[in-house]
Motif scaffolding. Structure first.
Motif, PDB file in Angstrom:
ATOM      1  N   ILE A   6       0.875  -1.181   0.000  1.00  0.00           N
ATOM      2  CA  ILE A   6       0.000   0.000   0.000  1.00  0.00           C
ATOM      3  C   ILE A   6       0.908   1.227   0.000  1.00  0.00           C
ATOM      4  CG2 ILE A   6      -1.710   1.285   1.356  1.00  0.00           C
ATOM      5  CD1 ILE A   6      -2.416  -1.609   2.551  1.00  0.00           C
ATOM      6  N   ILE A   7       0.677   2.115  -0.935  1.00  0.00           N
ATOM      7  CA  ILE A   7       1.488   3.342  -1.000  1.00  0.00           C
ATOM      8  C   ILE A   7       0.638   4.492  -0.487  1.00  0.00           C
ATOM      9  CG2 ILE A   7       2.881   4.855  -2.447  1.00  0.00           C
ATOM     10  CD1 ILE A   7       3.039   2.575  -4.508  1.00  0.00           C
ATOM     11  N   GLY A   8       1.025   5.052   0.654  1.00  0.00           N
ATOM     12  CA  GLY A   8       0.282   6.176   1.219  1.00  0.00           C
ATOM     13  C   GLY A   8      -0.201   5.879   2.621  1.00  0.00           C
ATOM     14  N   SER A   9      -0.164   6.894   3.463  1.00  0.00           N
ATOM     15  CA  SER A   9      -0.475   6.671   4.881  1.00  0.00           C
ATOM     16  C   SER A   9      -1.510   7.655   5.411  1.00  0.00           C
ATOM     17  CB  SER A   9       0.807   6.759   5.703  1.00  0.00           C
ATOM     18  OG  SER A   9       1.434   8.003   5.452  1.00  0.00           O
ATOM     19  N   GLY A  10      -2.421   8.060   4.530  1.00  0.00           N
ATOM     20  CA  GLY A  10      -3.569   8.844   4.986  1.00  0.00           C
ATOM     21  C   GLY A  10      -4.676   7.877   5.403  1.00  0.00           C
ATOM     22  N   PRO A  11      -5.880   8.392   5.619  1.00  0.00           N
ATOM     23  CA  PRO A  11      -6.999   7.519   6.017  1.00  0.00           C
ATOM     24  C   PRO A  11      -7.264   6.390   5.017  1.00  0.00           C
ATOM     25  CG  PRO A  11      -7.597   9.818   6.259  1.00  0.00           C
ATOM     26  CD  PRO A  11      -6.263   9.802   5.585  1.00  0.00           C
ATOM     27  N   ALA A  12      -7.062   6.650   3.702  1.00  0.00           N
ATOM     28  CA  ALA A  12      -7.296   5.590   2.703  1.00  0.00           C
ATOM     29  C   ALA A  12      -6.259   4.486   2.862  1.00  0.00           C
ATOM     30  CB  ALA A  12      -7.243   6.174   1.294  1.00  0.00           C
ATOM     31  N   GLY A  13      -4.999   4.870   2.948  1.00  0.00           N
ATOM     32  CA  GLY A  13      -3.921   3.884   3.058  1.00  0.00           C
ATOM     33  C   GLY A  13      -4.045   3.040   4.316  1.00  0.00           C
ATOM     34  N   TYR A  14      -4.277   3.686   5.465  1.00  0.00           N
ATOM     35  CA  TYR A  14      -4.357   2.922   6.720  1.00  0.00           C
ATOM     36  C   TYR A  14      -5.614   2.055   6.787  1.00  0.00           C
ATOM     37  CZ  TYR A  14      -0.168   4.725   8.860  1.00  0.00           C
ATOM     38  OH  TYR A  14       1.148   4.992   9.147  1.00  0.00           O
ATOM     39  N   THR A  15      -6.722   2.565   6.237  1.00  0.00           N
ATOM     40  CA  THR A  15      -7.928   1.724   6.250  1.00  0.00           C
ATOM     41  C   THR A  15      -7.717   0.508   5.350  1.00  0.00           C
ATOM     42  OG1 THR A  15      -9.249   3.697   6.612  1.00  0.00           O
ATOM     43  CG2 THR A  15     -10.443   1.714   5.965  1.00  0.00           C
ATOM     44  N   ALA A  16      -7.088   0.722   4.187  1.00  0.00           N
ATOM     45  CA  ALA A  16      -6.768  -0.414   3.308  1.00  0.00           C
ATOM     46  C   ALA A  16      -5.891  -1.407   4.077  1.00  0.00           C
ATOM     47  CB  ALA A  16      -6.061   0.076   2.052  1.00  0.00           C
ATOM     48  N   ALA A  17      -4.937  -0.880   4.833  1.00  0.00           N
ATOM     49  CA  ALA A  17      -4.011  -1.746   5.581  1.00  0.00           C
ATOM     50  C   ALA A  17      -4.752  -2.539   6.668  1.00  0.00           C
ATOM     51  CB  ALA A  17      -2.907  -0.901   6.194  1.00  0.00           C
ATOM     52  N   ILE A  18      -5.676  -1.886   7.351  1.00  0.00           N
ATOM     53  CA  ILE A  18      -6.439  -2.580   8.414  1.00  0.00           C
ATOM     54  C   ILE A  18      -7.199  -3.761   7.804  1.00  0.00           C
ATOM     55  CG2 ILE A  18      -8.397  -2.355  10.027  1.00  0.00           C
ATOM     56  CD1 ILE A  18      -7.428   0.668  10.345  1.00  0.00           C
ATOM     57  N   TYR A  19      -7.873  -3.506   6.700  1.00  0.00           N
ATOM     58  CA  TYR A  19      -8.651  -4.575   6.061  1.00  0.00           C
ATOM     59  C   TYR A  19      -7.745  -5.669   5.489  1.00  0.00           C
ATOM     60  CZ  TYR A  19     -13.296  -2.625   6.607  1.00  0.00           C
ATOM     61  OH  TYR A  19     -14.486  -2.196   7.141  1.00  0.00           O
ATOM     62  N   VAL A 286     -13.326  10.699   6.011  1.00  0.00           N
ATOM     63  CA  VAL A 286     -14.204   9.539   6.121  1.00  0.00           C
ATOM     64  C   VAL A 286     -14.481   8.909   4.744  1.00  0.00           C
ATOM     65  CG1 VAL A 286     -16.388  10.829   6.090  1.00  0.00           C
ATOM     66  CG2 VAL A 286     -16.253   8.671   7.307  1.00  0.00           C
ATOM     67  N   THR A 287     -14.549   9.726   3.698  1.00  0.00           N
ATOM     68  CA  THR A 287     -14.753   9.140   2.361  1.00  0.00           C
ATOM     69  C   THR A 287     -13.470   8.455   1.890  1.00  0.00           C
ATOM     70  OG1 THR A 287     -14.321  11.312   1.371  1.00  0.00           O
ATOM     71  CG2 THR A 287     -16.616  10.675   1.601  1.00  0.00           C
ATOM     72  N   ALA A 288     -12.325   9.016   2.267  1.00  0.00           N
ATOM     73  CA  ALA A 288     -11.047   8.380   1.909  1.00  0.00           C
ATOM     74  C   ALA A 288     -10.928   7.027   2.613  1.00  0.00           C
ATOM     75  CB  ALA A 288      -9.883   9.288   2.290  1.00  0.00           C
ATOM     76  N   ALA A 289     -11.320   6.997   3.887  1.00  0.00           N
ATOM     77  CA  ALA A 289     -11.246   5.743   4.647  1.00  0.00           C
ATOM     78  C   ALA A 289     -12.138   4.684   3.988  1.00  0.00           C
ATOM     79  CB  ALA A 289     -11.666   5.983   6.092  1.00  0.00           C
ATOM     80  N   ALA A 290     -13.342   5.090   3.611  1.00  0.00           N
ATOM     81  CA  ALA A 290     -14.268   4.145   2.976  1.00  0.00           C
ATOM     82  C   ALA A 290     -13.674   3.625   1.667  1.00  0.00           C
ATOM     83  CB  ALA A 290     -15.607   4.829   2.715  1.00  0.00           C
ATOM     84  N   SER A 291     -13.056   4.509   0.924  1.00  0.00           N
ATOM     85  CA  SER A 291     -12.462   4.121  -0.348  1.00  0.00           C
ATOM     86  C   SER A 291     -11.277   3.177  -0.126  1.00  0.00           C
ATOM     87  CB  SER A 291     -12.090   5.410  -1.068  1.00  0.00           C
ATOM     88  OG  SER A 291     -11.128   5.264  -2.016  1.00  0.00           O
ATOM     89  N   GLY A 292     -10.544   3.373   0.962  1.00  0.00           N
ATOM     90  CA  GLY A 292      -9.443   2.461   1.316  1.00  0.00           C
ATOM     91  C   GLY A 292      -9.963   1.066   1.599  1.00  0.00           C
ATOM     92  N   CYS A 293     -11.091   1.000   2.274  1.00  0.00           N
ATOM     93  CA  CYS A 293     -11.732  -0.285   2.566  1.00  0.00           C
ATOM     94  C   CYS A 293     -12.075  -1.003   1.267  1.00  0.00           C
ATOM     95  CB  CYS A 293     -12.980  -0.043   3.418  1.00  0.00           C
ATOM     96  SG  CYS A 293     -14.153  -1.385   3.375  1.00  0.00           S
ATOM     97  N   VAL A 294     -12.687  -0.256   0.334  1.00  0.00           N
ATOM     98  CA  VAL A 294     -13.076  -0.836  -0.960  1.00  0.00           C
ATOM     99  C   VAL A 294     -11.844  -1.404  -1.676  1.00  0.00           C
ATOM    100  CG1 VAL A 294     -13.892  -0.200  -3.282  1.00  0.00           C
ATOM    101  CG2 VAL A 294     -15.115   0.620  -1.261  1.00  0.00           C
ATOM    102  N   SER A 295     -10.740  -0.660  -1.629  1.00  0.00           N
ATOM    103  CA  SER A 295      -9.539  -1.104  -2.357  1.00  0.00           C
ATOM    104  C   SER A 295      -8.978  -2.395  -1.768  1.00  0.00           C
ATOM    105  CB  SER A 295      -8.469  -0.004  -2.363  1.00  0.00           C
ATOM    106  OG  SER A 295      -7.938   0.186  -1.068  1.00  0.00           O
ATOM    107  N   ALA A 296      -9.022  -2.520  -0.444  1.00  0.00           N
ATOM    108  CA  ALA A 296      -8.502  -3.745   0.178  1.00  0.00           C
ATOM    109  C   ALA A 296      -9.383  -4.938  -0.183  1.00  0.00           C
ATOM    110  CB  ALA A 296      -8.423  -3.572   1.689  1.00  0.00           C
ATOM    111  N   LEU A 297     -10.693  -4.717  -0.194  1.00  0.00           N
ATOM    112  CA  LEU A 297     -11.611  -5.817  -0.554  1.00  0.00           C
ATOM    113  C   LEU A 297     -11.413  -6.223  -2.020  1.00  0.00           C
ATOM    114  CD1 LEU A 297     -14.870  -4.667   1.293  1.00  0.00           C
ATOM    115  CD2 LEU A 297     -13.203  -6.358   2.049  1.00  0.00           C
ATOM    116  N   ASP A 298     -11.222  -5.213  -2.897  1.00  0.00           N
ATOM    117  CA  ASP A 298     -10.975  -5.518  -4.314  1.00  0.00           C
ATOM    118  C   ASP A 298      -9.655  -6.279  -4.478  1.00  0.00           C
ATOM    119  OD1 ASP A 298     -13.298  -4.308  -5.191  1.00  0.00           O
ATOM    120  OD2 ASP A 298     -12.342  -2.405  -5.711  1.00  0.00           O
ATOM    121  N   ALA A 299      -8.620  -5.837  -3.736  1.00  0.00           N
ATOM    122  CA  ALA A 299      -7.303  -6.487  -3.840  1.00  0.00           C
ATOM    123  C   ALA A 299      -7.377  -7.924  -3.325  1.00  0.00           C
ATOM    124  CB  ALA A 299      -6.270  -5.685  -3.051  1.00  0.00           C
ATOM    125  N   GLU A 300      -8.089  -8.088  -2.229  1.00  0.00           N
ATOM    126  CA  GLU A 300      -8.237  -9.428  -1.641  1.00  0.00           C
ATOM    127  C   GLU A 300      -8.908 -10.365  -2.657  1.00  0.00           C
ATOM    128  OE1 GLU A 300     -10.475  -9.221   1.990  1.00  0.00           O
ATOM    129  OE2 GLU A 300     -10.529 -11.405   2.174  1.00  0.00           O
TER     130      GLU A 300
END
Ligand code: NDP
Length: 324
Positions: A6-19, A286-300
């Motif tokens: 994951i490249i980036g450590s804003g809400p999108a990056g960290y939410t992607a990382a959590i998922y 909050v929208t960035a975090a949600a988008s990070g979640c989507v990216s992790a689910l898509d990657a998975e």
């Protein structure tokens, strides 16, 4: 080789990382050397992120997101990505240190940067009356006379929003016509608290410890004048940070990374994008975090379609990095 970087450590990056971490993908997150945590590191009180009724300091929120990602096995590296090769089934990510990492999937969550006026006092007074985010900071300008710079939708939206707090809002625009959509213009024109200053640019920001005013320059006559202010909002646009992926991923006419529908899938298989780098409109934590979640689910989901031998290779490296 990793399963996912994951490249980036804003809400999108960290939410992607959590998922991704909770899906046992042991992600590697590249957090940047100086700007780790993204835009929220420059914000004070965040009062609109759900779950924090008393508000939360931007940097504290990012620390909590990082801790949550690490708790499930995310490895965080503080370095800048200098190059990526996103083609083919195995992607490579090269860091400023020269280190190269391989992965089967990459999430690009590099965010966007507020455009700046480029004045020396802008940085100095940032957080002391100069702001780029009305939603974040408007509340602190109750009863003050302030100004918004810009003539686009952002400037109109910010100026209109700021009239909830400020006693008067000037809009300083370098032309005599606005770029903003008609409806946004009309809303601003109809607001008694908003006054337009046309054909003017900010030549300097005044104030020793906090904004006290601006030096204006007429863009037609060149004549300079002073305007007393208690705050200055810069709303002259945002630039998504896409320089790393130019030529490798399709971009939209807005300059964001192009993704398919509501997904995070980019033009390159195995590459996903999330947060402000795909969002020209909302740009909220909050929208960035949600988008990070989507990216992790898509990657998975993408990883689950790959051949077992590739996945086994990635898991070996991850195991080795945990044991070392
Ligand atoms: P824009 O690029 O549309 O507008 C930027 C504005 O800032 C322009 O008026 C431009 O002037 C001015 N500007 C740029 N650089 C400077 C500078 N150095 N000094 C002074 N002025 C400068 O950006 P926005 O952020 O307003 O909008 C981006 C996108 O997001 C748009 O597509 C917009 O429609 C969308 N948006 C939609 C919203 C909504 O619908 N609710 C809300 C906010 C944004 P000039 O006109 O002279 O080029």
């Amino acid at each position: 080789m990793r399963q996912i970087i994951i490249i980036g450590s804003g809400p999108a990056g960290y939410t992607a990382a959590i998922y991704a971490a909770r899906a046992n993908l042991q992600p590697l997150l590249i957090a940047s050397s100086v700007e780790a945590g993204g835009e929220l590191m420059n914000t004070t009180d965040v009062e609109n992120f759900p779950g924090f009724p008393e508000g939360v300091q931007g940097p504290d929120l990012m620390t909590k997101m990082q801790e949550q990602a690490e708790r499930f096995g995310t490895e965080v590296v503080y370095d800048d990505v200098s190059a990526v090769d996103l083609t083919g089934p195995i992607k490579t990510v090269t860091l400023g240190s020269g280190e190269t990492h391989e992965a089967l999937a990459v999430i690009v969550a590099t965010g966007s940067a507020y455009r700046k006026l480029g004045l020396s006092d802008e940085e100095r007074l940032s957080g002391h009356g100069v702001s780029w985010c009305a939603t974040c900071d408007g509340f602190f300008f109750k009863g003050k006379t302030i100004a918004v710079v810009g003539g686009g939708d952002s400037a109109m939206e910010e100026a209109t929003f700021l009239t909830r707090f400020a006693s008067k809002v000037y809009v300083i625009h370098r032309k005599d016509t606005l770029r903003a959509s008609k409806i946004m213009q009309e809303r601003a024109f109809a607001n008694d608290k908003i006054e337009f200053i046309w054909n003017s640019e900010v030549a300097g920001i005044l104030g020793a410890d906090a904004v006290e005013g601006v030096q204006l320059r007429d863009t037609v006559t060149g004549v300079e004048s002073t305007l007393e202010l208690g705050g200055l909002f810069v709303a002259i646009g945002n630039d998504p940070r896409t320089h790393l992926v130019h030529g490798q991923l399709d971009l939209t006419p807005d300059g964001t990374i192009s993704v398919g529908g509501r997904s995070s899938k980019t033009s390159q298989a195995g590459v996903f994008a999330a947060g402000d780098v795909v969002d020209p409109t909302y740009r909220q934590a909050v929208t960035a975090a949600a988008s990070g979640c989507v990216s992790a689910l898509d990657a998975e989901h993408y990883l689950s379609t790959l051949p077992q031998d590739l996945l086994a290779k990635a898991s070996e490296t991850e195991l080795a990095s945990v044991t070392n």
